[in-house]
Design a protein around this motif. Structure first.
Motif, PDB file in Angstrom:
ATOM      1  N   VAL A  81      42.734  61.395  10.999  1.00 36.75           N
ATOM      2  CA  VAL A  81      43.548  62.752  11.292  1.00 36.75           C
ATOM      3  C   VAL A  81      42.976  64.030  11.833  1.00 36.75           C
ATOM      4  CG1 VAL A  81      44.848  64.502   9.741  1.00 36.75           C
ATOM      5  CG2 VAL A  81      44.603  61.970   9.116  1.00 36.75           C
ATOM      6  N   LEU A  82      41.510  64.116  11.592  1.00 33.81           N
ATOM      7  CA  LEU A  82      40.659  65.269  12.236  1.00 33.81           C
ATOM      8  C   LEU A  82      40.609  65.239  13.677  1.00 33.81           C
ATOM      9  CD1 LEU A  82      37.968  65.629   9.201  1.00 33.81           C
ATOM     10  CD2 LEU A  82      40.368  67.018   9.692  1.00 33.81           C
ATOM     11  N   GLN A  83      40.742  63.884  14.329  1.00 37.02           N
ATOM     12  CA  GLN A  83      40.650  63.869  15.617  1.00 37.02           C
ATOM     13  C   GLN A  83      42.005  63.961  16.385  1.00 37.02           C
ATOM     14  OE1 GLN A  83      39.204  59.725  15.846  1.00 37.02           O
ATOM     15  NE2 GLN A  83      37.218  60.110  15.174  1.00 37.02           N
ATOM     16  N   GLN A  84      43.022  64.185  15.684  1.00 42.10           N
ATOM     17  CA  GLN A  84      44.221  64.524  16.272  1.00 42.10           C
ATOM     18  C   GLN A  84      44.556  66.113  16.374  1.00 42.10           C
ATOM     19  OE1 GLN A  84      46.116  61.695  17.348  1.00 42.10           O
ATOM     20  NE2 GLN A  84      44.375  60.793  16.510  1.00 42.10           N
ATOM     21  N   PRO A  85      45.493  66.521  17.321  1.00 41.64           N
ATOM     22  CA  PRO A  85      45.475  67.901  17.555  1.00 41.64           C
ATOM     23  C   PRO A  85      46.311  68.603  16.090  1.00 41.64           C
ATOM     24  CG  PRO A  85      47.030  66.446  19.367  1.00 41.64           C
ATOM     25  CD  PRO A  85      46.626  65.560  18.053  1.00 41.64           C
ATOM     26  N   THR A  86      46.097  69.800  16.220  1.00 41.67           N
ATOM     27  CA  THR A  86      46.274  70.358  14.883  1.00 41.67           C
ATOM     28  C   THR A  86      47.839  70.973  14.933  1.00 41.67           C
ATOM     29  OG1 THR A  86      45.702  72.455  15.950  1.00 41.67           O
ATOM     30  CG2 THR A  86      44.118  71.478  14.658  1.00 41.67           C
ATOM     31  N   ASP A  87      48.865  69.814  15.118  1.00 36.27           N
ATOM     32  CA  ASP A  87      50.137  70.274  15.514  1.00 36.27           C
ATOM     33  C   ASP A  87      51.102  69.647  14.205  1.00 36.27           C
ATOM     34  OD1 ASP A  87      50.167  67.398  15.832  1.00 36.27           O
ATOM     35  OD2 ASP A  87      50.439  67.534  17.977  1.00 36.27           O
ATOM     36  N   GLY A  88      50.348  69.117  13.193  1.00 34.29           N
ATOM     37  CA  GLY A  88      51.153  68.532  11.918  1.00 34.29           C
ATOM     38  C   GLY A  88      51.889  67.025  12.083  1.00 34.29           C
ATOM     39  N   HIS A  89      51.810  66.610  13.407  1.00 30.25           N
ATOM     40  CA  HIS A  89      52.364  65.131  13.483  1.00 30.25           C
ATOM     41  C   HIS A  89      51.490  64.077  12.701  1.00 30.25           C
ATOM     42  CE1 HIS A  89      54.666  67.525  16.615  1.00 30.25           C
ATOM     43  NE2 HIS A  89      55.594  66.614  16.192  1.00 30.25           N
ATOM     44  N   ARG A 115      37.954  72.924   3.245  1.00 30.78           N
ATOM     45  CA  ARG A 115      37.823  73.662   4.714  1.00 30.78           C
ATOM     46  C   ARG A 115      38.277  72.476   5.957  1.00 30.78           C
ATOM     47  NH1 ARG A 115      31.358  75.805   4.260  1.00 30.78           N
ATOM     48  NH2 ARG A 115      31.907  77.041   2.455  1.00 30.78           N
ATOM     49  N   SER A 116      38.382  71.145   5.667  1.00 30.08           N
ATOM     50  CA  SER A 116      38.790  70.460   6.842  1.00 30.08           C
ATOM     51  C   SER A 116      40.281  70.301   6.977  1.00 30.08           C
ATOM     52  CB  SER A 116      38.088  68.987   6.814  1.00 30.08           C
ATOM     53  OG  SER A 116      36.656  69.024   6.849  1.00 30.08           O
ATOM     54  N   PHE A 117      41.166  70.447   5.734  1.00 37.14           N
ATOM     55  CA  PHE A 117      42.356  70.455   5.843  1.00 37.14           C
ATOM     56  C   PHE A 117      43.146  71.372   5.431  1.00 37.14           C
ATOM     57  CE2 PHE A 117      40.527  66.025   5.628  1.00 37.14           C
ATOM     58  CZ  PHE A 117      41.208  65.436   6.434  1.00 37.14           C
ATOM     59  N   GLU A 118      44.427  71.663   5.571  1.00 40.47           N
ATOM     60  CA  GLU A 118      45.508  72.528   5.196  1.00 40.47           C
ATOM     61  C   GLU A 118      46.248  71.657   4.244  1.00 40.47           C
ATOM     62  OE1 GLU A 118      45.696  75.593   5.918  1.00 40.47           O
ATOM     63  OE2 GLU A 118      44.424  75.899   7.594  1.00 40.47           O
ATOM     64  N   PRO A 119      46.275  71.990   2.742  1.00 39.51           N
ATOM     65  CA  PRO A 119      47.095  71.384   1.630  1.00 39.51           C
ATOM     66  C   PRO A 119      48.489  71.676   2.292  1.00 39.51           C
ATOM     67  CG  PRO A 119      45.356  72.645   0.920  1.00 39.51           C
ATOM     68  CD  PRO A 119      45.570  73.001   2.175  1.00 39.51           C
ATOM     69  N   VAL A 120      49.421  70.417   2.142  1.00 39.51           N
ATOM     70  CA  VAL A 120      50.758  70.483   2.144  1.00 39.51           C
ATOM     71  C   VAL A 120      51.342  70.603   0.822  1.00 39.51           C
ATOM     72  CG1 VAL A 120      52.823  69.501   2.925  1.00 39.51           C
ATOM     73  CG2 VAL A 120      50.584  69.243   4.315  1.00 39.51           C
ATOM     74  N   THR A 121      51.121  69.445  -0.039  1.00 42.55           N
ATOM     75  CA  THR A 121      51.773  69.542  -1.374  1.00 42.55           C
ATOM     76  C   THR A 121      50.991  68.335  -2.128  1.00 42.55           C
ATOM     77  OG1 THR A 121      53.822  69.270  -2.836  1.00 42.55           O
ATOM     78  CG2 THR A 121      53.562  67.804  -0.892  1.00 42.55           C
ATOM     79  N   ALA A 257      48.037  66.280   3.122  1.00 42.16           N
ATOM     80  CA  ALA A 257      47.532  67.550   3.925  1.00 42.16           C
ATOM     81  C   ALA A 257      47.283  67.281   5.374  1.00 42.16           C
ATOM     82  CB  ALA A 257      46.095  67.682   3.108  1.00 42.16           C
ATOM     83  N   VAL A 258      47.220  68.184   6.161  1.00 41.24           N
ATOM     84  CA  VAL A 258      47.171  68.157   7.687  1.00 41.24           C
ATOM     85  C   VAL A 258      45.716  69.092   8.102  1.00 41.24           C
ATOM     86  CG1 VAL A 258      49.580  68.142   8.282  1.00 41.24           C
ATOM     87  CG2 VAL A 258      48.655  70.301   7.988  1.00 41.24           C
ATOM     88  N   ARG A 259      45.468  68.582   9.371  1.00 47.56           N
ATOM     89  CA  ARG A 259      44.160  69.196   9.837  1.00 47.56           C
ATOM     90  C   ARG A 259      44.118  70.745   9.639  1.00 47.56           C
ATOM     91  NH1 ARG A 259      41.733  68.389  16.060  1.00 47.56           N
ATOM     92  NH2 ARG A 259      40.141  69.737  15.611  1.00 47.56           N
ATOM     93  N   SER A 260      43.020  71.172   9.300  1.00 47.29           N
ATOM     94  CA  SER A 260      42.756  72.762   9.074  1.00 47.29           C
ATOM     95  C   SER A 260      43.073  73.413  10.656  1.00 47.29           C
ATOM     96  CB  SER A 260      41.360  73.102   8.859  1.00 47.29           C
ATOM     97  OG  SER A 260      41.153  74.493   8.906  1.00 47.29           O
ATOM     98  N   GLY A 261      43.915  74.406  10.716  1.00 47.49           N
ATOM     99  CA  GLY A 261      44.205  75.143  11.796  1.00 47.49           C
ATOM    100  C   GLY A 261      45.682  74.722  12.473  1.00 47.49           C
ATOM    101  N   THR A 262      46.287  74.009  11.694  1.00 42.52           N
ATOM    102  CA  THR A 262      47.659  73.817  11.847  1.00 42.52           C
ATOM    103  C   THR A 262      48.463  75.242  11.366  1.00 42.52           C
ATOM    104  OG1 THR A 262      47.346  71.478  11.003  1.00 42.52           O
ATOM    105  CG2 THR A 262      49.566  72.348  11.029  1.00 42.52           C
ATOM    106  N   SER A 263      49.438  75.241  12.153  1.00 38.52           N
ATOM    107  CA  SER A 263      50.344  76.563  11.767  1.00 38.52           C
ATOM    108  C   SER A 263      50.864  76.640  10.437  1.00 38.52           C
ATOM    109  CB  SER A 263      51.293  76.755  12.981  1.00 38.52           C
ATOM    110  OG  SER A 263      52.379  75.962  12.741  1.00 38.52           O
TER     111      SER A 263
END
Length: 325
Positions: A81-89, A115-121, A257-263
């Motif tokens: 996941v962390l190697q992918q773009p921060t676009d939420g896909h 720190r590495s992830f943005e929690p979603v739910t 969760a998605v990669r940190s930095g995702t909008s």
């Protein structure tokens, strides 16, 4: 003049980044989504993810792929996941160990769950049940505690692995009940439960999702549930709190969760889609029949929950001396 030009260039750069981020958020999702799991195909977590994926595909209008990446206590899946773009896909769907335990358990760990992830739910949880063999002489929690204190050797308890939630809850139970017990680590629930069922090991804490059928099939006897309230699947089984052991509510849980930095907009879009799925009556009914309780949360709530779980289990991992190289 140079200073003003630099400020202008910086402002334009920030504006460009903002517009780019807004554009990505407005077009999200623009391609198929991938749910990356650190679990094997066919397991309860995989079944859960695929059920949610079907709903997400309908809700968001794009296909959803489930990608199973085992190994490293969740590190292989997380790093995918962390190697992918921060676009939420690309979404990391993992459990208690990957979000709250393994970063302390492993001597070297490649990501920080906060720190590495943005929690979603949060997604679902399954409380742990204290089980013994159906033909065990231990008929109740009082029997178990009395026998452990009377035995010179003490009792043995199995777990799904070193530093697993079953191991940590067993250690917590030992300290709260002031009993003599010894831990036996296995590689997963299945071999551990097999040895409990044949009385090679005295007892175990394991999720309802994996023990319910064995309890109802008279292979295991449930003594207590580690939850704040009784389970609808096992209404006759008392909670540990009812039996006088407080502070023992715990279970396995899963979250996204998605990669940190995702909008923030993309995170909110994913949150709304997952929460809508979790609130669907058919999905709730299906999950509850498998021993899972839906646990929809806002991103902030899930972040606070992860932090509270880290704070809860870290001291116990450290005091147990459990480590993995």
């Amino acid at each position: 003049m140079l200073h003003r030009r630099t400020l202008l260039q910086s402002a334009l750069g920030l504006s460009s980044l903002s517009i780019s981020g807004l554009s990505t958020a407005q077009t999200f999702p623009s391609r198929p989504l991938t749910l990356v799991l650190p679990f094997s195909a066919g397991g309860i977590s995989d079944v859960m993810a695929r059920a949610l994926g079907l709903y997400l595909a309908q809700h968001l209008g794009k296909p959803v792929i489930v990608d199973n990446k085992l190994g490293g206590g969740g590190q292989i899946a997380a790093n995918t996941v962390l190697q992918q773009p921060t676009d939420g896909h690309t979404v990391y769907v993992a459990g208690t160990a990957m979000f709250a335990i393994n970063q302390t358990l492993f001597r070297k760990f490649s990501y920080d769950p906060v720190r590495s992830f943005e929690p979603v739910t949060a997604l679902v949880s399954s409380p742990l049940v204290l089980v013994v063999a159906a033909n065990s002489p231990i008929k109740s929690l009082d029997d178990l505690i009395a026998l452990s204190k009377a035995s010179k050797q003490g009792l043995t308890f199995a777990s799904q692995g070193l530093g697993s939630i079953g191991h940590l809850l067993g250690e917590l139970f030992r300290s709260k009940s002031d009993t003599r017990m010894f831990h036996v680590a296995y590689k997963g629930s299945i071999p551990a439960l097999q040895d409990v069922m044949t009385n090679r090991v005295d007892f175990m804490f394991d999720p309802i999702s994996s023990t319910d059928a064995l309890i109802k099939g008279k292979k295991l006897r449930a003594l207590a549930i580690a939850a704040t309230r009784r389970s609808s699947l096992l209404p006759e089984v008392p909670t540990l709190a009812e039996l006088g052991i407080q502070g023992m509510d715990a279970g396995v849980w899963f979250g996204a969760a998605v990669r940190s930095g995702t909008s923030t907009t993309v995170v909110q879009t994913l949150n709304h889609a997952f929460v809508a799925a979790l609130r669907d009556p058919e999905i709730q009914k299906r999950f509850e029949s498998q021993g899972m309780q839906v646990q929809p949360q806002t991103p902030d709530q899930f972040k606070q929950f992860i932090q509270s779980e880290i704070a809860r289990w870290t001291p116990l991992i450290q005091s147990s001396g459990a480590t993995i190289d």
